[in-house]
Scaffold this motif. Structure first.
Motif, PDB file in Angstrom:
ATOM      1  N   PRO A  73       0.989  -1.348  -0.252  1.00 25.35           N
ATOM      2  CA  PRO A  73      -0.123  -0.168  -0.044  1.00 25.35           C
ATOM      3  C   PRO A  73       0.883   1.285   0.236  1.00 25.35           C
ATOM      4  CG  PRO A  73       0.160  -0.960   2.201  1.00 25.35           C
ATOM      5  CD  PRO A  73       0.834  -1.938   1.222  1.00 25.35           C
ATOM      6  N   VAL A  74       0.251   2.433  -0.471  1.00 24.52           N
ATOM      7  CA  VAL A  74       1.027   3.573  -0.521  1.00 24.52           C
ATOM      8  C   VAL A  74       0.462   4.337   0.862  1.00 24.52           C
ATOM      9  CG1 VAL A  74       1.247   5.705  -1.756  1.00 24.52           C
ATOM     10  CG2 VAL A  74       0.997   3.537  -3.142  1.00 24.52           C
ATOM     11  N   PRO A  75       1.450   4.890   1.590  1.00 29.41           N
ATOM     12  CA  PRO A  75       1.171   5.557   2.796  1.00 29.41           C
ATOM     13  C   PRO A  75       0.897   6.993   2.498  1.00 29.41           C
ATOM     14  CG  PRO A  75       3.321   5.125   2.682  1.00 29.41           C
ATOM     15  CD  PRO A  75       2.856   4.601   1.554  1.00 29.41           C
ATOM     16  N   ASP A  76       0.350   7.576   3.596  1.00 29.35           N
ATOM     17  CA  ASP A  76      -0.006   9.084   3.463  1.00 29.35           C
ATOM     18  C   ASP A  76      -0.221   9.506   4.908  1.00 29.35           C
ATOM     19  OD1 ASP A  76      -0.442  11.841   3.073  1.00 29.35           O
ATOM     20  OD2 ASP A  76      -2.092  11.434   1.828  1.00 29.35           O
ATOM     21  N   THR A  77       1.033   9.640   5.575  1.00 34.16           N
ATOM     22  CA  THR A  77       1.035   9.942   6.928  1.00 34.16           C
ATOM     23  C   THR A  77       1.300  11.522   7.316  1.00 34.16           C
ATOM     24  OG1 THR A  77       3.357  10.071   7.038  1.00 34.16           O
ATOM     25  CG2 THR A  77       2.260   7.930   7.558  1.00 34.16           C
ATOM     26  N   GLY A  78       1.215  12.264   6.128  1.00 34.41           N
ATOM     27  CA  GLY A  78       1.427  13.727   6.410  1.00 34.41           C
ATOM     28  C   GLY A  78       2.896  14.248   6.246  1.00 34.41           C
ATOM     29  N   ALA A 132       6.497   6.095  -5.681  1.00 33.66           N
ATOM     30  CA  ALA A 132       7.586   6.753  -4.965  1.00 33.66           C
ATOM     31  C   ALA A 132       7.718   8.200  -5.561  1.00 33.66           C
ATOM     32  CB  ALA A 132       8.899   6.366  -5.273  1.00 33.66           C
ATOM     33  N   ARG A 133       7.224   8.489  -6.771  1.00 38.15           N
ATOM     34  CA  ARG A 133       7.639   9.817  -7.441  1.00 38.15           C
ATOM     35  C   ARG A 133       6.219  10.758  -6.968  1.00 38.15           C
ATOM     36  NH1 ARG A 133       8.932  12.629 -11.663  1.00 38.15           N
ATOM     37  NH2 ARG A 133      10.251  10.987 -12.291  1.00 38.15           N
ATOM     38  N   GLU A 134       5.187  10.137  -6.714  1.00 35.65           N
ATOM     39  CA  GLU A 134       3.966  10.804  -6.153  1.00 35.65           C
ATOM     40  C   GLU A 134       4.376  11.132  -4.626  1.00 35.65           C
ATOM     41  OE1 GLU A 134       0.701   8.253  -6.849  1.00 35.65           O
ATOM     42  OE2 GLU A 134       0.753   8.584  -9.192  1.00 35.65           O
ATOM     43  N   LEU A 135       4.870  10.109  -4.208  1.00 35.83           N
ATOM     44  CA  LEU A 135       5.336  10.746  -2.486  1.00 35.83           C
ATOM     45  C   LEU A 135       6.424  11.728  -2.404  1.00 35.83           C
ATOM     46  CD1 LEU A 135       5.636   6.947  -1.174  1.00 35.83           C
ATOM     47  CD2 LEU A 135       3.907   8.460  -0.733  1.00 35.83           C
ATOM     48  N   LEU A 136       7.284  11.575  -3.312  1.00 38.65           N
ATOM     49  CA  LEU A 136       8.269  12.854  -3.277  1.00 38.65           C
ATOM     50  C   LEU A 136       7.590  14.138  -3.783  1.00 38.65           C
ATOM     51  CD1 LEU A 136      11.407  11.025  -4.528  1.00 38.65           C
ATOM     52  CD2 LEU A 136      10.990  11.690  -2.487  1.00 38.65           C
TER      53      LEU A 136
END
Length: 191
Positions: A73-78, A132-136
């Motif tokens: 899963p792709v996290p989104d912790t802030g 990874a691109r979207e996270l960065l």
């Protein structure tokens, strides 16, 4: 929809094909999997498989990915650093699992099978790289990372060491190592 012919896929047949290809991959390895064996196990015709996939590599990779994606899963912790660390750790844990070891075998096989190499690059690695691109990019947008960050280079910097240990050195690939990579990499890319 089957883009090639404009007909909707039969969801049950598709699920059976993906499950059969994944099971055979785990049981026998990529080399021993054939479209005939997939069709037999899924109780479909070879023509059905070739109607939806161009070759064995594509159907095997899609079967593998349908099983593997839920485990990544792709996290989104802030926090971009925390998200990347979770994402990279999940990937490392997955790559060390029985299912993950399949990808190392596929990478090896792909050195002499261009179709397989293309399949795992486009179907497994490109989506992980996009995540990874979207996270960065989120981190840049939120001001956590340099505004002129070279995203592609940063992905290589963050994830390359995982594959180096996995495929080259065989050294321990654990959460402590991931934290060490992240600490070193984020020194250079954070705002």
């Amino acid at each position: 929809m089957d883009k090639k012919r404009g007909r909707p896929r039969n969801n049950e047949a598709e699920a059976a094909i993906l499950a059969a290809s994944y099971e055979l991959l785990l049981e026998t390895g990529f080399e021993a999997v054939t479209v005939d064996k997939i069709a037999e196990r899924a109780k479909v015709s070879k023509a059905t498989i070739y109607k939806w996939w161009p070759n064995k590599a594509a159907v095997v990779m899609d079967g593998y990915l349908s099983a593997a994606t839920a485990r990544l899963p792709v996290p989104d912790t802030g926090s971009v650093r925390e998200d990347i660390e979770i994402h990279a750790t999940n990937l490392a844990v997955f790559l060390r699992s029985r299912e993950g070891m399949v990808i190392t075998g596929l990478i090896g096989e792909g050195q002499s099978d261009a179709g397989l190499a293309e399949a795992y690059r486009t179907r497994f690695f490109a989506p992980r790289r996009q995540e990874a691109r979207e996270l960065l990019e989120r981190g840049v947008t939120r001001g956590e990372l340099k505004p002129d960050l070279d995203i592609s280079c940063s992905i290589d910097l963050l994830y390359g060491p995982i594959f180096y240990r996995l495929l080259i050195t065989g050294d321990v690939l654990d959460e402590a190592y991931i934290r060490t990579i992240m600490a070193a990499a984020f020194e250079g890319i954070r705002q």
